[in-house]
Design a protein around this motif. Structure first.
Motif, mmCIF file in Angstrom:
data_model
loop_
_atom_site.group_PDB
_atom_site.id
_atom_site.type_symbol
_atom_site.label_atom_id
_atom_site.label_comp_id
_atom_site.label_asym_id
_atom_site.label_seq_id
_atom_site.Cartn_x
_atom_site.Cartn_y
_atom_site.Cartn_z
ATOM 1 N N MET A 1 26.461 18.511 23.936
ATOM 2 C CA MET A 1 25.738 17.330 23.469
ATOM 3 C C MET A 1 26.349 16.847 22.150
ATOM 4 O O MET A 1 26.564 17.633 21.235
ATOM 5 C CB MET A 1 24.257 17.673 23.265
ATOM 6 C CG MET A 1 23.375 16.462 22.976
ATOM 7 S SD MET A 1 21.647 16.912 22.633
ATOM 8 C CE MET A 1 21.184 17.689 24.174
ATOM 9 N N SER A 2 26.640 15.552 22.048
ATOM 10 C CA SER A 2 27.244 14.999 20.840
ATOM 11 C C SER A 2 26.213 14.902 19.720
ATOM 12 O O SER A 2 25.002 14.985 19.954
ATOM 13 C CB SER A 2 27.813 13.610 21.123
ATOM 14 O OG SER A 2 26.764 12.682 21.352
ATOM 15 N N GLU A 3 26.713 14.704 18.489
ATOM 16 C CA GLU A 3 25.810 14.557 17.344
ATOM 17 C C GLU A 3 24.873 13.375 17.541
ATOM 18 O O GLU A 3 23.681 13.449 17.230
ATOM 19 C CB GLU A 3 26.619 14.382 16.054
ATOM 20 C CG GLU A 3 27.286 15.651 15.564
ATOM 21 C CD GLU A 3 27.811 15.511 14.151
ATOM 22 O OE1 GLU A 3 27.582 14.453 13.528
ATOM 23 O OE2 GLU A 3 28.451 16.456 13.662
ATOM 24 N N ILE A 4 25.413 12.268 18.053
ATOM 25 C CA ILE A 4 24.588 11.071 18.261
ATOM 26 C C ILE A 4 23.466 11.358 19.251
ATOM 27 O O ILE A 4 22.311 10.973 19.039
ATOM 28 C CB ILE A 4 25.462 9.893 18.746
ATOM 29 C CG1 ILE A 4 26.364 9.411 17.602
ATOM 30 C CG2 ILE A 4 24.596 8.748 19.257
ATOM 31 C CD1 ILE A 4 27.294 8.283 17.974
ATOM 32 N N GLU A 5 23.788 12.068 20.334
ATOM 33 C CA GLU A 5 22.769 12.404 21.339
ATOM 34 C C GLU A 5 21.699 13.316 20.751
ATOM 35 O O GLU A 5 20.508 13.179 21.059
ATOM 36 C CB GLU A 5 23.434 13.069 22.542
ATOM 37 C CG GLU A 5 24.288 12.123 23.376
ATOM 38 C CD GLU A 5 25.077 12.836 24.455
ATOM 39 O OE1 GLU A 5 25.232 12.270 25.549
ATOM 40 O OE2 GLU A 5 25.544 13.972 24.204
ATOM 41 N N ILE A 6 22.121 14.248 19.894
ATOM 42 C CA ILE A 6 21.162 15.157 19.252
ATOM 43 C C ILE A 6 20.188 14.368 18.386
ATOM 44 O O ILE A 6 18.970 14.555 18.454
ATOM 45 C CB ILE A 6 21.904 16.216 18.409
ATOM 46 C CG1 ILE A 6 22.670 17.173 19.322
ATOM 47 C CG2 ILE A 6 20.919 16.998 17.537
ATOM 48 C CD1 ILE A 6 23.615 18.102 18.589
ATOM 49 N N PHE A 7 20.728 13.460 17.564
ATOM 50 C CA PHE A 7 19.866 12.687 16.669
ATOM 51 C C PHE A 7 18.961 11.720 17.437
ATOM 52 O O PHE A 7 17.817 11.491 17.047
ATOM 53 C CB PHE A 7 20.705 11.921 15.650
ATOM 54 C CG PHE A 7 21.239 12.782 14.537
ATOM 55 C CD1 PHE A 7 20.387 13.575 13.791
ATOM 56 C CD2 PHE A 7 22.595 12.797 14.234
ATOM 57 C CE1 PHE A 7 20.868 14.378 12.761
ATOM 58 C CE2 PHE A 7 23.084 13.589 13.206
ATOM 59 C CZ PHE A 7 22.221 14.379 12.470
ATOM 60 N N ARG A 8 19.480 11.150 18.517
ATOM 61 C CA ARG A 8 18.658 10.203 19.285
ATOM 62 C C ARG A 8 17.409 10.871 19.855
ATOM 63 O O ARG A 8 16.398 10.216 20.100
ATOM 64 C CB ARG A 8 19.482 9.577 20.409
ATOM 65 C CG ARG A 8 20.502 8.550 19.923
ATOM 66 C CD ARG A 8 20.934 7.623 21.046
ATOM 67 N NE ARG A 8 22.066 6.801 20.671
ATOM 68 C CZ ARG A 8 21.991 5.713 19.919
ATOM 69 N NH1 ARG A 8 20.820 5.326 19.447
ATOM 70 N NH2 ARG A 8 23.079 5.017 19.639
ATOM 71 N N LYS A 9 17.471 12.176 20.065
ATOM 72 C CA LYS A 9 16.319 12.895 20.607
ATOM 73 C C LYS A 9 15.191 13.041 19.580
ATOM 74 O O LYS A 9 14.034 13.247 19.943
ATOM 75 C CB LYS A 9 16.756 14.283 21.104
ATOM 76 C CG LYS A 9 17.514 14.255 22.430
ATOM 77 C CD LYS A 9 17.865 15.669 22.867
ATOM 78 C CE LYS A 9 18.505 15.677 24.246
ATOM 79 N NZ LYS A 9 17.563 15.282 25.310
ATOM 80 N N VAL A 10 15.541 12.966 18.285
ATOM 81 C CA VAL A 10 14.523 13.214 17.254
ATOM 82 C C VAL A 10 14.249 12.000 16.361
ATOM 83 O O VAL A 10 13.253 11.987 15.636
ATOM 84 C CB VAL A 10 14.920 14.419 16.365
ATOM 85 C CG1 VAL A 10 14.909 15.699 17.164
ATOM 86 C CG2 VAL A 10 16.285 14.213 15.710
ATOM 87 N N MET A 11 15.113 10.981 16.387
ATOM 88 C CA MET A 11 14.900 9.829 15.504
ATOM 89 C C MET A 11 13.893 8.855 16.110
ATOM 90 O O MET A 11 13.960 8.533 17.293
ATOM 91 C CB MET A 11 16.224 9.117 15.190
ATOM 92 C CG MET A 11 16.949 8.533 16.377
ATOM 93 S SD MET A 11 18.562 7.807 15.940
ATOM 94 C CE MET A 11 18.064 6.209 15.294
#
Length: 632
Positions: A1-11
């Motif tokens: 999972m990319s950094e962007i995908e990780i952040f999109r899950k919590v932002m």
């Protein structure tokens, strides 16, 4: 999972109320109950408000680009609610959001050592509307990334004279907009393109009072959930409770929530020796004003002592956290809370991918007696600020003087642009650190660029930094950092037993080395220490004062044994008494001697936990030329 995908899950989704002109975390404004407009921010989306000093700094950066204050007033008036969103660049950078639109990026140019403005979206639309510097109208059906626009394509323009400047571009019909870089000879390299849009400007003046009311339901929900979480965690663990208090905004909000849930709770402040004086003063005054017990985990001069041995810390070489942060905290907890403690901390998911993936309750392997829990794990920086203003709580004054992050001011995670704020406030600190880095670079042949471009912040440069380094001819074959021990004349004779020969260069404090060897087995040594011998169940190790050694082993475990011996060599030779091994010993078998630590032979069970709790050893072992060979 990319950094962007990780952040999109919590932002959370961010919206903007066009009537109140403030950000809202809902599709309807909590103040006017009207519709809102979605703001598509770049992940991680940890938006924060720009304060007066931030806005003045932003306006100065815009002036450097436009060279006209009237245009700056048009693009970024002083009376607007402005958001900043930290984004990925080679150095410090923020997305600028005004009137619910992305005006552009403010970023720190490490080569030019200044802040620059890169117009985007609404900023580009504004430039095209005013036909000010810099812009180009092109006779092309479409524009796309990496395309080079030539002079023959340009029908109208105001171009810069210097290469590298940013230019707003548009097709003749205005259906496509973009941003390009001027590459000389009336040519433009397109960096990004998008569907054209009109410049949007909202007349209403938003402020914090309006923003708090517009987000009142979210703030109430966040507070109620956090208080409920705190009470459940306390019931679950049944431990004494503290709040880890750094003097920053997140720990301040955490304290308020814990106080509402539990009443007055002691706060723990870690004085690393690298906190800015304003932060130390703020913490002391806060404890006095609020009538709470202040526990201080004081690192004293440990960082500076270890610095002389280990060299400058780096993002991939963070011995500093263990020496100046985790060890002092562990020592305090062992003394005050020998059975353990529950610590509420101001950790938030949007601060990093590691924290985004972190559980909400956890234990740190370096702080085995602390259960840590974060009530604000899913809050944004904007949530924090709105909550603090709603509660009418005074925050650390440094936030209003251009600082975005607090803590250790020379942390290797700091960006060069962020150090500018420190240099403005405390030039003497930055001068001392710069002089130290220059001296270290000169002694180790690292070159002036290693300091100037902040390459000291990595042992292994990432891609964007490596490109800058190559541009200036800097190539580091082997990073020199770590305690000065090396293994030479190394030789392995296979057989039964396996015989390993070598010499530990830089070994010193033999009496401490001899004592620590007891964690491995039975130790014999002459009174003059002419030879030290340690016996394990299947191995014998002999070493002379010169560092020459022989290891005989009947099994394939010789690599593990030698790795343990080398760890002991680092511990004995370069101990700074940080206390990490003392805190991690389950039998309290380690005490301080004159120049290091000593094992109580009657208490030691030879578990070996202390041997890899030492930050000097843990962060120095990988620099050994035989380290990879010893990996099991």
């Amino acid at each position: 999972m990319s950094e962007i995908e990780i952040f999109r899950k919590v932002m959370p989704e961010l919206y903007w109320c066009p009537r109140c002109n403030v950000p809202v975390f809902d599709e309807n404004c909590g103040k006017c109950n009207g519709f809102t407009i979605k703001v598509r921010v770049t992940p991680p989306g940890d938006v924060r408000p720009a304060f007066k000093k931030d806005i003045e700094d932003l306006r100065k950066t815009l002036y450097d680009y436009f060279t006209d204050w009237n245009i700056v007033d048009f693009m970024l008036p002083r009376n607007k609610f402005v958001l900043l969103n930290k984004i990925e660049y080679p150095d410090a950078a923020d997305e600028i959001i005004v009137d619910g639109q992305i005006l552009g990026h403010r970023f720190y140019d490490v080569e030019k050592r200044l802040w620059r403005f890169k117009p985007l979206y609404n900023g580009v639309a504004g430039i095209l509307k005013l036909k000010t510097n810099y812009y180009a109208i092109v006779a092309l059906p479409r524009i796309r990334r990496r395309f080079v626009v030539h002079k023959k394509h340009i029908v109208e323009a105001k171009l810069p004279s210097r290469k590298g400047e940013y230019v707003a571009i548009s097709t003749e019909k205005g259906n496509l907009h973009g941003i390009a870089e001027y590459v000389g000879a009336s040519r433009l390299r397109v960096l990004k393109a998008w569907r054209g849009r009109k410049f949007l400007k909202i007349d209403a003046e938003g402020d914090f009072k309006v923003a708090i009311e517009a987000n009142k339901h979210r703030l109430e929900n966040l507070e109620n959930e956090a208080i409920d979480f705190i009470k459940k965690v306390v019931d679950r663990y049944n431990l004494p409770v503290i709040v880890s208090f750094s003097g920053g905004k997140d720990s301040l909000a955490t304290f308020l929530l814990v106080e509402k849930a539990l009443g007055k709770i002691p706060i723990l402040f870690n004085d690393t020796g690298l906190e800015l004086p304003e932060t130390v003063e703020f913490v002391k005054e806060f404890a006095e004003k609020n009538g709470v017990e202040l526990l201080v985990a004081d690192a004293g001069k440990k960082f500076y002592e270890a610095l002389e041995i280990m060299g400058p810390p780096a993002r991939d070489y963070r011995w500093c956290c263990k020496v100046a942060k985790l060890s002092p905290i562990a020592n305090l907890v062992n003394t005050k809370f020998p059975e353990g403690v529950l610590s509420f901390v101001g950790q938030r998911a949007l601060e990093s991918t590691r924290r985004a993936l972190s559980p909400r309750v956890w234990r740190n392997r370096w702080l085995i007696k602390i259960v840590a829990a974060s009530p604000i794990q899913y809050w944004t920086a904007l949530d924090i600020w709105l909550y603090l203003f709603k509660e009418k709580i005074e925050a650390n004054p440094l936030y209003f003087e251009g600082f975005d992050r607090l803590g250790c001011w020379l942390c290797p995670a700091v960006e060069l642009g962020e150090l500018e704020a420190v240099a403005e406030k405390h030039p003497e600190l930055v001068k001392w650190w710069t002089d130290h880095l220059k001296k270290y670079a000169e002694e180790h042949g690292l070159g002036e660029a290693w300091v100037r471009f902040g390459f000291w912040r990595w042992r292994k440069l990432p891609g964007d930094q490596k490109r800058i380094a190559e541009k200036y001819g800097l190539k580091i074959e082997k990073d020199p950092r770590g305690a000065p021990i090396e293994v030479t004349s190394f030789k392995v004779e296979e057989g039964v037993p396996v015989r390993v020969y070598g010499k530990i260069e830089g070994l010193r404090r033999l009496e401490y080395f001899q004592n620590l060897l007891h964690i491995l087995g039975q130790v014999d040594a002459s009174t003059s220490l002419d030879e030290i011998m340690v016996k394990t169940s299947d191995s014998i190790f002999r070493i002379k004062p010169s560092g020459e050694f022989i290891l005989s082993s009947k099994s394939r475990t010789w690599k593990k044994i030698l790795l343990n011996i080398l760890s002991i060599a680092f511990r004995a030779s370069y101990c700074v008494k940080c206390g990490s091994c003392v805190s991690n010993c389950p039998k309290n078998a380690i005490t301080y001697g004159g120049e290091g630590v000593l094992i109580d032979l009657d208490k030691c069970t030879k578990c070996g936990l202390c041997n890899f709790a030492c930050p000097i050893a843990v962060y120095s072992l990988p620099k050994l030329n035989i380290f990879k060979l010893l990996q099991v």
